[in-house]
Design an enzyme around this catalytic site. Structure first.
Site, mmCIF file in Angstrom:
data_model
loop_
_atom_site.group_PDB
_atom_site.id
_atom_site.type_symbol
_atom_site.label_atom_id
_atom_site.label_comp_id
_atom_site.label_asym_id
_atom_site.label_seq_id
_atom_site.Cartn_x
_atom_site.Cartn_y
_atom_site.Cartn_z
ATOM 1 N N PHE A 12 76.769 47.007 48.779
ATOM 2 C CA PHE A 12 77.183 46.153 49.560
ATOM 3 C C PHE A 12 76.770 44.541 48.112
ATOM 4 O O PHE A 12 77.384 43.896 47.756
ATOM 5 C CB PHE A 12 75.372 45.693 50.688
ATOM 6 N N ASP A 32 80.937 55.590 43.402
ATOM 7 C CA ASP A 32 80.515 56.149 44.463
ATOM 8 C C ASP A 32 80.559 56.845 45.463
ATOM 9 O O ASP A 32 81.731 57.531 45.344
ATOM 10 C CB ASP A 32 80.778 54.237 45.161
ATOM 11 N N THR A 36 76.638 55.167 51.960
ATOM 12 C CA THR A 36 76.457 54.077 52.519
ATOM 13 C C THR A 36 77.534 52.647 52.069
ATOM 14 O O THR A 36 77.877 51.751 52.607
ATOM 15 C CB THR A 36 74.711 53.628 52.666
ATOM 16 N N GLY A 37 77.965 53.452 51.317
ATOM 17 C CA GLY A 37 79.472 51.991 50.949
ATOM 18 C C GLY A 37 80.911 52.528 51.778
ATOM 19 O O GLY A 37 80.492 53.570 52.219
ATOM 20 N N SER A 79 67.167 51.987 52.490
ATOM 21 C CA SER A 79 66.107 51.520 53.798
ATOM 22 C C SER A 79 64.541 51.958 53.740
ATOM 23 O O SER A 79 64.401 53.570 53.111
ATOM 24 C CB SER A 79 66.852 52.000 54.406
ATOM 25 N N TYR A 142 60.972 55.741 49.215
ATOM 26 C CA TYR A 142 61.834 54.444 49.171
ATOM 27 C C TYR A 142 60.921 53.784 47.848
ATOM 28 O O TYR A 142 61.591 53.453 47.201
ATOM 29 C CB TYR A 142 62.562 53.678 50.167
ATOM 30 N N ASP A 272 55.527 49.969 56.416
ATOM 31 C CA ASP A 272 56.243 48.181 56.142
ATOM 32 C C ASP A 272 54.992 47.754 55.466
ATOM 33 O O ASP A 272 54.049 48.001 55.328
ATOM 34 C CB ASP A 272 55.884 47.778 57.643
HETATM 35 C C1 UD1 Z 1 62.536 46.957 51.807
HETATM 36 C C2 UD1 Z 1 62.084 46.090 50.458
HETATM 37 C C3 UD1 Z 1 63.636 45.765 49.526
HETATM 38 C C4 UD1 Z 1 64.730 46.666 49.621
HETATM 39 C C5 UD1 Z 1 64.953 47.184 51.281
HETATM 40 C C6 UD1 Z 1 65.813 48.156 51.302
HETATM 41 C C7 UD1 Z 1 60.379 44.717 50.696
HETATM 42 C C8 UD1 Z 1 59.112 44.089 50.446
HETATM 43 N N1 UD1 Z 1 61.167 44.773 50.759
HETATM 44 O O1 UD1 Z 1 62.710 45.934 52.527
HETATM 45 O O2 UD1 Z 1 63.459 44.767 48.195
HETATM 46 O O3 UD1 Z 1 65.617 46.134 48.938
HETATM 47 O O4 UD1 Z 1 63.451 47.954 52.030
HETATM 48 O O5 UD1 Z 1 66.004 48.560 52.324
HETATM 49 O O6 UD1 Z 1 59.625 46.471 50.870
HETATM 50 N N2 UD1 Z 1 62.656 44.376 60.628
HETATM 51 C C9 UD1 Z 1 62.571 43.811 62.275
HETATM 52 N N3 UD1 Z 1 63.661 43.553 62.887
HETATM 53 C C10 UD1 Z 1 64.635 44.676 62.002
HETATM 54 C C11 UD1 Z 1 64.133 44.943 60.832
HETATM 55 C C12 UD1 Z 1 63.566 45.295 59.809
HETATM 56 O O7 UD1 Z 1 61.385 43.285 62.307
HETATM 57 O O8 UD1 Z 1 65.528 44.544 63.017
HETATM 58 C C13 UD1 Z 1 61.564 44.000 59.923
HETATM 59 C C14 UD1 Z 1 60.917 45.801 59.181
HETATM 60 O O9 UD1 Z 1 60.026 45.993 59.801
HETATM 61 C C15 UD1 Z 1 60.429 44.319 57.969
HETATM 62 C C16 UD1 Z 1 61.670 43.197 57.676
HETATM 63 O O10 UD1 Z 1 61.880 42.628 58.640
HETATM 64 O O11 UD1 Z 1 58.836 43.710 58.102
HETATM 65 C C17 UD1 Z 1 62.644 43.708 56.311
HETATM 66 O O12 UD1 Z 1 63.137 44.546 56.882
HETATM 67 P P1 UD1 Z 1 63.892 45.182 56.036
HETATM 68 O O13 UD1 Z 1 65.132 44.300 56.314
HETATM 69 O O14 UD1 Z 1 64.595 46.161 56.372
HETATM 70 O O15 UD1 Z 1 63.469 45.121 54.364
HETATM 71 P P2 UD1 Z 1 62.368 45.435 53.815
HETATM 72 O O16 UD1 Z 1 61.530 46.490 54.214
HETATM 73 O O17 UD1 Z 1 61.792 44.997 53.747
#
Ligand code: UD1
Length: 316
Positions: A12, A32, A36-37, A79, A142, A272
Site C-alpha cells: 500500500f 517485495d 501482502t503486496g 497489523s 507488532y 489495542d
Molecule cells: C496500528 C498502529 C498503526 C500501524 C498499524 C499497522 C496504533 C495507534 N497504530 O494501527 O500505526 O500502522 O497498526 O497495522 O497502534 N477496528 C475496528 N473495526 C475493524 C478494524 C479495526 O473497530 O474492522 C478498530 C481497532 O480495534 C482499532 C482501530 O479500529 O481500535 C484501528 O485499527 P487498525 O486500522 O487495525 O489500526 P491500529 O491497530 O490502530
C-alpha cells in the site's frame, strides 16, 4: 536523478512512494516478496525494476541495494492482531528483515535509509499528543518489532555512520490499502462495508481515537526525510496532529455517502491502543513538513477509489 530502493514497494504505502518517485523523474527498484503486496499495485509503473525476494534473505537484500542512493524501507508484515496470533512470522519480517536490509545498505554505502516506524511504539502512555522523546510502551508483538527495528536504525547510524531516519506513521489510509484482508486498516474495512451496504464491525465501544493520516502526507514526509540535513539518526512523527473516535469516523463516512448504517459492536481487540495522536512539531522543524491532504478529503478519495475498484471487479 537518483536510484531509490523501496522495500515492500508492491504494498500500500510502498506503491504510493514508487509512484511519486517516478513522477519526480527518479529511478525506482522494488524488493517485495508479495506476501501482502500485489504486482497490480505497480501495474501503472512499467519502468520500475521489480525484484521478487524476501527481506529475510540477506542475498536478496544485497542484490537489491546495488547502486542505490536511498533505501525506503517499508517492507513489513503489518497489523497488530496478526502479530498477536502469529508473532514468529511477523518477527522474521519486521526485525530479521530490517537487520538484513540495514547490513546490506551499510555495506553498499547508500546515502540514507528511511524506515517506516509506527505510532504503536507509544502504546497506552497517558499523555497526548505523542512526542518523539516520550517513553515507549509497546502493547503487541507488532509494536515491539517496529520499535526494535527503529532502534537498530539509530544504532547503525551511531555505530557504522549509515544515515537513517525513522518516520513514525500514524494510522495511514488511502487507495490500494487492501480491503480484502481482515487485517487491513479500519478505514478500508469500513469503506467496503458501507459501500456494499453491510454493517461494519467496531471493536470495543468505538470511543478509541486515532490520528488517521492520508497516504499522500506520509509520502511527502518520507521523501523530505531522504534529504533533510538534520534528520539523520532521528525518529520523527508524520501524521496530521488531530484525532477522531471510530464512532465519529463512521458518522463522517455515513454523511459523505448519504447513508446511515449502524455498526455491530464486538469485543475489544487484545493489544489495542486506546488513544493515539501525534505531535508533529519535530517534522515541521526538521523536515518542513505540513499535512497536505485533510482526513475528510482523504476519506473522499479513498471511497472514490473503493467504488472504482468494485465496479472494475463487476465489469471483469
Ligand atoms: C496500528 C498502529 C498503526 C500501524 C498499524 C499497522 C496504533 C495507534 N497504530 O494501527 O500505526 O500502522 O497498526 O497495522 O497502534 N477496528 C475496528 N473495526 C475493524 C478494524 C479495526 O473497530 O474492522 C478498530 C481497532 O480495534 C482499532 C482501530 O479500529 O481500535 C484501528 O485499527 P487498525 O486500522 O487495525 O489500526 P491500529 O491497530 O490502530
Amino acid at each position: 536523478m537518483s536510484l531509490y530502493l523501496v522495500t515492500g514497494g508492491a504494498g500500500f504505502i510502498g506503491s504510493h512512494l514508487a509512484t511519486e518517485l517516478v513522477q519526480r523523474g527518479h529511478r525506482v527498484r522494488v524488493l517485495d516478496n508479495l506476501s501482502t503486496g500485489h504486482r497490480r499495485n505497480l501495474a501503472h509503473l512499467p519502468a520500475v525494476d521489480f525484484l521478487e525476494g524476501d527481506l529475510a534473505d540477506i542475498e536478496a537484500c544485497r542484490q537489491a541495494v546495488q547502486g542505490v542512493d536511498y533505501v525506503l524501507h517499508q517492507g513489513a508484515i503489518p497489523s497488530v492482531p496478526r502479530s498477536v496470533s502469529d508473532p514468529i512470522t511477523s518477527n522474521r519480517s519486521n526485525i530479521d528483515g530490517s537487520l538484513n536490509i540495514l547490513v546490506a545498505a551499510r555495506d553498499a554505502k547508500v546515502k540514507r535509509l528511511v524506515y517506516a516506524g509506527s505510532s504503536s511504539a507509544y502504546g497506552d502512555t497517558p499523555t497526548l499528543p505523542k512526542r518523539e522523546d516520550m517513553p515507549t510502551a509497546p502493547l503487541s508483538p507488532y509494536a515491539l518489532q517496529k520499535l526494535v527495528a527503529e532502534q537498530y536504525c539509530q544504532m547503525f547510524t551511531r555505530l557504522y555512520g549509515l544515515e537513517t531516519v525513522t518516520i513514525r506513521y500514524f494510522n495511514v489510509f488511502g487507495p490500494r490499502q487492501d480491503p480484502g484482508s481482515p487485517y487491513s486498516g479500519v478505514i478500508s474495512l469500513f469503506s467496503t462495508a458501507l459501500l456494499e451496504g453491510r454493517r461494519p464491525t467496531v471493536y470495543g465501544d468505538g470511543e478509541q481515537t486515532r490520528d488517521f493520516t492520508y497516504v499522500a502526507n506520509v509520502v511527502d514526509g518520507v521523501l523530505r526525510a531522504c534529504e533533510a540535513p538534520e534528520a539523520s539518526g532521528e525518529v520523527i512523527n508524520v501524521a496530521t496532529g488531530g484525532r477522531i473516535s471510530l464512532n465519529d469516523l463512521l458518522r463522517a463516512m455515513n454523511t459523505i455517502l448519504g447513508t446511515s448504517i449502524e455498526p455491530i459492536y464486538a469485543e475489544s481487540r487484545v493489544g489495542d491502543v486506546r488513544d493515539s495522536q501525534a505531535d508533529i512539531r519535530k517534522a515541521e522543524r526538521l523536515l518542513g513538513y505540513h499535512p497536505i491532504v485533510s482526513m475528510e478529503e482523504g476519506i473522499r478519495r479513498t471511497l472514490d477509489w473503493c467504488r472504482e475498484e468494485s465496479s472494475a471487479t463487476v465489469r471483469a
